[in-house]
Write an enzyme that holds these catalytic residues in place. Sequence first.
Site, mmCIF file in Angstrom:
data_model
loop_
_atom_site.group_PDB
_atom_site.id
_atom_site.type_symbol
_atom_site.label_atom_id
_atom_site.label_comp_id
_atom_site.label_asym_id
_atom_site.label_seq_id
_atom_site.Cartn_x
_atom_site.Cartn_y
_atom_site.Cartn_z
ATOM 1 N N CYS A 1 -2.344 4.854 -4.412
ATOM 2 C CA CYS A 1 -3.085 3.496 -4.086
ATOM 3 C C CYS A 1 -4.095 3.272 -5.211
ATOM 4 O O CYS A 1 -4.328 2.448 -6.004
ATOM 5 C CB CYS A 1 -3.633 3.072 -2.951
ATOM 6 N N HIS B 1 0.751 -1.011 0.163
ATOM 7 C CA HIS B 1 0.194 0.106 -0.104
ATOM 8 C C HIS B 1 0.925 1.303 -0.102
ATOM 9 O O HIS B 1 1.936 1.310 0.705
ATOM 10 C CB HIS B 1 -0.804 -0.187 1.293
#
Length: 110
Positions: free
Chosen positions: A33, A21
């Site tokens: 993201c 992430h």
Amino acid sequence: MIKAKIYRKENKICAFEISGHAGYAPAGEDIVCSAVTVLALNTVNAIEAFTEIPFQAEADEKKGGYLKVSVPLEGMADEKTQLLLETLALGLSGIQEEYHKYLTLKIEEV
């Protein structure tokens, strides 16, 4: 940080793998993201919709943050599939240039 790898064989893309992430912003607000996710999922959906190439996909659907897609030899020879995969590589490269603290992109010859 998101780690992306593009795997090449004989100068053709045969697979890609994305994990992690970005950590750019809180969940739901993280534009890095979101951008990587949209590029990756759109590539998979486009290969499925616009080609006849079977591919293998692995994803961590419980935790998220992991996707690996591999194409067979005929996918490496298929121009549409390669164009879609090269488009993914171009998009990831652009994100890395702008947000290098949050995404690393490696190209590996296999």
